[in-house]
Design an enzyme around this catalytic site. Structure first.
Site, short mmCIF file in Angstrom:
data_model
loop_
_atom_site.label_atom_id
_atom_site.label_comp_id
_atom_site.label_asym_id
_atom_site.label_seq_id
_atom_site.Cartn_x
_atom_site.Cartn_y
_atom_site.Cartn_z
N LYS A 5 -10.01 -8.52 -1.99
CA LYS A 5 -9.54 -8.04 -0.69
C LYS A 5 -9.93 -6.58 -0.55
CE LYS A 5 -5.58 -7.57 2.41
NZ LYS A 5 -4.17 -7.90 2.68
N ASP A 58 8.42 -9.17 4.57
CA ASP A 58 7.91 -9.98 5.68
C ASP A 58 7.89 -11.44 5.26
OD1 ASP A 58 6.77 -10.83 8.03
OD2 ASP A 58 4.73 -10.24 7.48
N GLY A 118 -8.00 -9.85 8.40
CA GLY A 118 -6.73 -9.52 9.00
C GLY A 118 -6.72 -8.10 9.48
N GLY A 119 -5.53 -7.62 9.84
CA GLY A 119 -5.43 -6.27 10.36
C GLY A 119 -5.68 -5.20 9.32
N GLU A 120 -5.41 -5.50 8.04
CA GLU A 120 -5.57 -4.49 7.00
C GLU A 120 -6.91 -4.56 6.29
OE1 GLU A 120 -2.30 -5.02 4.38
OE2 GLU A 120 -0.91 -3.88 5.63
N GLY A 121 -7.49 -5.76 6.17
CA GLY A 121 -8.73 -5.88 5.42
C GLY A 121 -9.31 -7.27 5.51
#
Length: 710
Positions: A40, A147, A23-26
């Site tokens: 993660k 979210d 994903g965008g973070e990890g």
């Protein structure tokens, strides 16, 4: 890549070529040493990420569903930091979820019919209930999802729910008050008061989550229809879904014949709102209409759990198709009518239809019969093959894993709701009262056995220790592997101690009742009161079960130093005070045994009070400068680690609670501090109370921590 688990100390090797998801973070990687866990790893880890994960690890939410091999919330169970050099948190370990799909797979009719055709309306209710239970567990512990969306909710074939992407939740540090915000959100699940806002600049509240939760429940029970979607009847450009949410236009929640918002009508393929259970209809109206201008009017997650359970219990089975479940407030099966409306595409096809693949056939569309062309020299009629009566091949279709049947009388156990804060305080106060009564009864029994010749009590203590040893041996034999010899011996010793303690308490109470000794009853009542206060304090304040990597200083360091200072000061005061009395007894002047025991106890209490209070002050100053050691923390501590942490934390709580109570009692009842100047009475009461509280906290905290009662 080699990383180390912060709290277990285990080294794990991460193969960067085996990422499960990204994903965008990890990225998420499997852990070779344990297939039930995943790691993660962040692309660009920051110190704030590490601090946030530390707070999350220290306060995990209670699991709303106790199902072996299932995690309702994919919560961090350990942190991962680099090895060698400066230790830096770069990710975390969490449970691995298997055989799950996003929740929209189940509430979207097309994907459900293609991939999970036997997932009935009953299962959709159960999914909604499990989802509300998980959200409630988070809100009870003070977390906000932020979210809320359909991609972060995974569902199994048996309606079990798992919330993922938990490191994006909004987290508040209870010790510093700092809020780690959730910077993202989907507009279709965002409440009207936050539409168009920059989430990175907003502290969200549970009421904001409750809007998104209600939208998801509505979609689960209304065939994927969004409550704010509808056909726009105006002549201008149709407003976007975000604009409808902001304006409070809810075409999907028309009340029993009441007009829908102006210039809207419900989606033609949407089920009628009246199909829902009456209580659910009321709650959707509360959330979307009353809650539009008053977010506090939105039903909380626990209320949703109860309402969905009531609606689930009211479901009945259609006589034509056992997969059709509908509310008993309806006169006929709405799914049979809906199957006709959809040209034969049954929302919940029967098992027989699924086994033959009939649920995958396209809708039956009536076409106009074409006009035959004019006959011009017709060719010879070709003889056709006789019909075999066999249906056309439908292709290979793997029937999905069938969920276990859940009739109205035989269902999977309802999810256990996490205990709220006030309920937990009440429970711990009750258990504290029992614990305090047993402690004072045991002390009375031992005193009677020594001072009054209660030989029967000594015999009871001996028998209790024998029985405790027996149960300790059985525990070691049946629960521990053969090579854990020291743990088996520890079980025997702990069993002997518990057996002796319980029989001493029972013997003390019985001895006092037989001899009509009023003192024993007063002791038991005093113990119950002190234990109830202890239970309330223990339940109200949680220890810092996790701290950042490296040296801790400043405000957090001062807090940690005060905790350590109270414990060290209590032990130092008790040992120094008791040692001085013992030295005087055997080296200077011999006193009668009763007088020696009273003097020993009094000096130990006062010395413990002085030591604990002084330790809090000096430890706080040293900790502020960064000289406070870390606590013996572990994940869900119990046993030796839990007992050690409980003793340290218990002394801290006992010091403050005892000092406050002692000062208050001395101020209200000056006679308690007889012999002390009136202006110094509260000070003397605070010191004595702090000493009693610290000693009580060390003993009780050791027991409660060892039992894992956090």
């Amino acid at each position: 890549m080699q990383l180390q688990r912060q709290f277990s100390g285990q080294l794990i090797a991460i193969d960067t070529k085996t990422a499960i998801a990204s994903g965008g973070e990890g990225r998420i990687y499997p852990i070779a040493q344990d297939s039930s866990l995943v790691a993660k790893i962040y692309h660009k880890p920051t110190d704030e990420d590490g601090d946030k994960l530390t707070v999350m690890f220290s306060m995990p939410p209670d699991a709303p569903i106790a199902e072996p091999g299932h995690a309702s919330i994919a919560w961090p169970i350990d942190l991962l930091h680099t090895v060698g050099g400066r230790e830096k948190i770069v990710g975390f370990v969490m449970p691995r979820v298997k055989k799950v799909m996003p929740v929209h797979t189940f509430y979207t009719p097309k994907t459900r019919r293609e991939q999970k055709p036997l997932f009935s309306y009953l299962y959709l209710h159960r999914t909604a209930r499990n989802l509300a239970s998980a959200v409630n567990a988070l809100h009870v512990r003070g977390y906000v999802i932020g979210d809320v969306n359909e991609s972060n909710i995974l569902v199994t074939d048996t309606a079990l729910v798992t919330l993922v992407d938990t490191d994006s939740f909004q987290v508040r540090d209870p010790y510093t008050g700092y809020v780690y915000r959730c910077p993202v959100g989907k507009p279709e699940f965002t409440p009207p008061e936050l539409q168009g806002q920059t989430f990175r600049d907003i502290d969200r509240s549970p009421e904001h989550d409750l809007f998104g939760l209600a939208v998801l429940i509505f979609q689960l029970l209304m065939e994927g229809t969004h409550p704010f979607s509808g056909v726009y009847l105006g002549s201008d450009e149709p407003p976007s879904l975000e604009a409808r949410i902001r304006s409070g236009h809810v075409p999907g929640c028309s009340r029993g014949g009441a007009p829908v918002p102006a210039r809207y009508r419900p989606m033609p393929a949407a089920p009628p709102f009246e199909m829902l259970h009456p209580r659910l209809r009321q709650m959707f109206i509360r959330c979307f209409e009353e809650g539009h201008g008053n977010p506090s009017a939105r039903p909380d997650a626990k209320t949703w759990v109860n309402a969905i359970r009531e609606a689930e219990d009211a479901l009945v089975t259609c006589s034509k198709n056992s997969q059709h479940k509908y509310g008993n407030h309806l006169s006929r099966c709405p799914w049979c009518d809906r199957a006709k409306l959809l040209k034969g595409r049954d929302p919940f096809p029967s098992r027989q239809a699924v086994s033959h693949g009939l649920h995958l056939q396209p809708a039956k569309i009536k076409r106009k019969k074409p006009q035959p062309p004019p006959v011009v020299n017709p060719p010879a009629v070709r003889r056709q093959q006789p019909a075999t009566g066999l249906p056309r091949p439908l292709g290979q279709y793997a029937v999905p894993l069938l969920p276990m049947p859940m009739s109205s009388r035989s269902r999977t156990p309802a999810p256990q709701l996490p205990v709220g804060k006030f309920e937990r305080i009440f429970q711990d106060a009750a258990w504290g009262g029992v614990w305090g009564s047993l402690c004072l009864a045991a002390i009375g029994g031992i005193y009677s056995a020594i001072a009054e010749g209660g030989g029967a009590i000594l015999g009871a203590i001996f028998v209790g220790s024998i029985w405790g040893c027996f149960f300790g041996v059985m525990w070691g034999v049946f629960t521990l592997p053969p090579n854990q010899i020291w743990r088996k011996w520890g079980g025997v010793l702990v069993g002997a101690a518990w057996g002796a303690f319980l029989l001493a308490a029972i013997g003390g109470a019985v001895f006092g009742a037989i001899n009509s000794t009023p003192g024993i009853g007063e002791r038991i009542l005093a113990g119950a009161g002190a234990g109830a206060v202890w239970g309330c304090v223990w339940a109200s304040f949680r220890p810092p079960l996790a701290l950042p990597v490296g040296r801790v200083w400043g405000r957090r360091g001062g807090y940690l130093g005060a905790v350590w200072g109270s414990f060290v000061g209590t032990l130092a005061g008790v040992f120094l005070g008791a040692g001085l009395v013992v030295w005087q007894q055997y080296g200077v002047q011999m006193r009668p045994m009763d007088e020696f025991a009273r003097l020993l106890l009094g000096v130990a209490i006062v010395a413990a009070g002085v030591g604990s209070v002084g330790g809090v002050v000096s430890g706080g100053l040293l900790g502020f400068c960064g000289f406070a050691p870390k606590l013996p923390i572990s994940f869900q501590p119990s046993g030796v680690n839990g007992g050690s942490l409980g003793a340290i934390w218990g002394s801290f709580l006992g010091t403050f609670a005892g000092a406050v109570l002692g000062a208050g009692v001395s101020a209200m009842f000056p006679a308690v501090s007889a012999g002390v100047p009136m202006e110094l009475g509260p000070v003397a009461g605070a010191i004595v109370g702090a000493g009693l509280g610290a000693i009580w906290g060390v003993v009780s905290g050791t027991v409660w921590g060892a039992l894992g009662k956090w």
